[in-house]
Design a protein around this motif. Structure first.
Motif, PDB file in Angstrom:
ATOM      1  N   LYS A   5      20.708  34.780  44.383  1.00 36.09           N
ATOM      2  CA  LYS A   5      21.160  35.777  43.421  1.00 36.09           C
ATOM      3  C   LYS A   5      20.782  37.153  43.947  1.00 36.09           C
ATOM      4  O   LYS A   5      19.622  37.405  44.281  1.00 36.09           O
ATOM      5  N   LEU A   6      21.774  38.027  44.003  1.00 38.02           N
ATOM      6  CA  LEU A   6      21.572  39.363  44.547  1.00 38.02           C
ATOM      7  C   LEU A   6      21.769  40.397  43.455  1.00 38.02           C
ATOM      8  O   LEU A   6      22.832  40.463  42.839  1.00 38.02           O
ATOM      9  N   PHE A   7      20.737  41.222  43.219  1.00 35.45           N
ATOM     10  CA  PHE A   7      20.782  42.227  42.158  1.00 35.45           C
ATOM     11  C   PHE A   7      20.567  43.623  42.737  1.00 35.45           C
ATOM     12  O   PHE A   7      19.992  43.805  43.804  1.00 35.45           O
ATOM     13  N   SER A   8      21.009  44.615  41.975  1.00 32.99           N
ATOM     14  CA  SER A   8      20.663  46.007  42.209  1.00 32.99           C
ATOM     15  C   SER A   8      20.655  46.706  40.865  1.00 32.99           C
ATOM     16  O   SER A   8      21.408  46.327  39.964  1.00 32.99           O
ATOM     17  N   LEU A   9      19.821  47.707  40.717  1.00 31.37           N
ATOM     18  CA  LEU A   9      19.910  48.549  39.534  1.00 31.37           C
ATOM     19  C   LEU A   9      21.113  49.488  39.687  1.00 31.37           C
ATOM     20  O   LEU A   9      21.725  49.570  40.749  1.00 31.37           O
ATOM     21  N   ASP A  10      21.464  50.184  38.610  1.00 23.73           N
ATOM     22  CA  ASP A  10      22.644  51.059  38.656  1.00 23.73           C
ATOM     23  C   ASP A  10      22.510  52.112  39.755  1.00 23.73           C
ATOM     24  O   ASP A  10      23.467  52.387  40.491  1.00 23.73           O
ATOM     25  N   ALA A  11      21.334  52.705  39.857  1.00 22.00           N
ATOM     26  CA  ALA A  11      21.071  53.659  40.938  1.00 22.00           C
ATOM     27  C   ALA A  11      20.908  52.875  42.231  1.00 22.00           C
ATOM     28  O   ALA A  11      19.999  52.077  42.373  1.00 22.00           O
TER      29      ALA A  11
END
Length: 322
Positions: A5-11
């Motif tokens: 699972k690959l995530f990033s915050l909006d920034a």
């Protein structure tokens, strides 16, 4: 390992999207909400129970939020991932904040890198990945969890080769201070091997007290040479300015600057534009908008994707650090 699972915050989502594309994996969904009192909430929307989770996020200041706000959101999000049952959590941070104050130089000085490591470990981070830490020993010694230190050397080398293949004049790689000599020497050796010709070395004496920089003596021969100034970070540009001025004063014919991270704070662009600099190349570890024409952006997203792929597949990953 279990599913990735690959995530990033909006920034930072733009860069994470490039990593996702190189990896062939979609970005997982998450929610960020800000409340009227200034507090915020961040949580995963996709199921992460039993998953191998990667959070891709550089920590920097922009017009929307401070370094500290981004850091806190990352910590809260990692805590939420842990509480949601993630099997392993890896923080992929191409640019990791608070790395420049790496030792005590005055009485009661703090050691932010060590405190930062404690925070990430406390919320459940099991692996930390970064690109060209300011001080490798300080970075590795601060963390008790696993760390992976990636190098931008191959990206900088390919850019240098594209500029120098037909160059008949002598070449020299210059470090803007004594602390960066090892980094510059690694690039010098690689460049010499690829070109099949000798490449000289030099450095510039530098002393720092607070925001004041002094020194400037050039050590090494650059007369009539094409000089590559190599550093890990361009922030205000003050260090680079002194190095370029020293090289120009020493008789350098062409000067190019290569750096892993381009922060370009304050009047950096204005200051650098007044220098006899032919080109400046940095990676996109930090977002870059409206770069001047002589500035070049090198994509480190494929390198981050390859590190994630190898970590998820249980190796071999250590060769990316050499």
């Amino acid at each position: 390992m279990s599913r990735l699972k690959l995530f990033s915050l909006d920034a930072g989502a733009d860069f994470a999207g490039r990593v996702a594309a190189a990896l062939g994996e979609p970005l997982a969904r998450h929610e960020e909400r800000c409340f009227a009192d200034g507090e915020h909430k961040v949580r995963p929307l996709d199921d992460v129970e039993g998953a191998d989770v990667f959070l891709v996020q550089s920590l920097y200041r922009d017009h929307c939020s401070s370094v500290d706000e981004k850091l806190l959101r990352c910590l809260f999000f990692i805590g939420a991932l842990r509480d949601a049952g993630a099997a392993r959590i890896t923080a992929v941070m191409p640019y990791l904040c608070y790395g420049r104050k790496d030792r005590r130089t005055k009485l009661h000085d703090p050691l932010p890198t060590r405190y930062l490591a404690s925070l990430f470990e406390a919320v459940g981070t099991q692996v930390v990945v970064t690109l060209d830490a300011h001080n490798l020993a300080a970075f590795e010694n601060a963390f008790r969890c696993r760390t992976l230190h990636l190098l931008s050397e191959s990206l900088l080398l390919e850019f240098a080769l594209s500029q120098l293949l037909a160059e008949p004049r002598p070449l020299s790689v210059l470090s803007p201070d004594e602390g960066g000599i090892k980094r510059a020497e690694a690039l010098r050796e690689a460049l010499s091997e690829r070109l099949g010709r000798p490449v000289g070395c030099a450095f510039v004496e530098k002393y720092r007290s607070g925001e004041k920089i002094s020194g400037g003596t050039l050590v090494g021969e650059v007369q009539g040479a094409v000089v590559l100034v190599v550093d890990d970070l361009i922030a205000s540009g003050a260090t680079l300015c002194r190095a370029v001025e020293a090289a120009h004063g020493g008789g350098a014919q062409r000067i190019l600057a290569l750096a892993s991270h381009g922060q370009f704070s304050g009047d950096a662009f204005s200051n650098l534009s007044q220098l006899p600099l032919e080109a400046v190349a940095v990676t996109n570890s930090l977002p870059q908008l409206n770069l001047p024409q002589s500035f070049h952006l090198l994509d480190c997203a494929p390198l981050m994707a390859e590190a994630i792929r190898r970590l998820h597949d249980c190796g071999p990953v250590s060769e990316l650090t050499l």
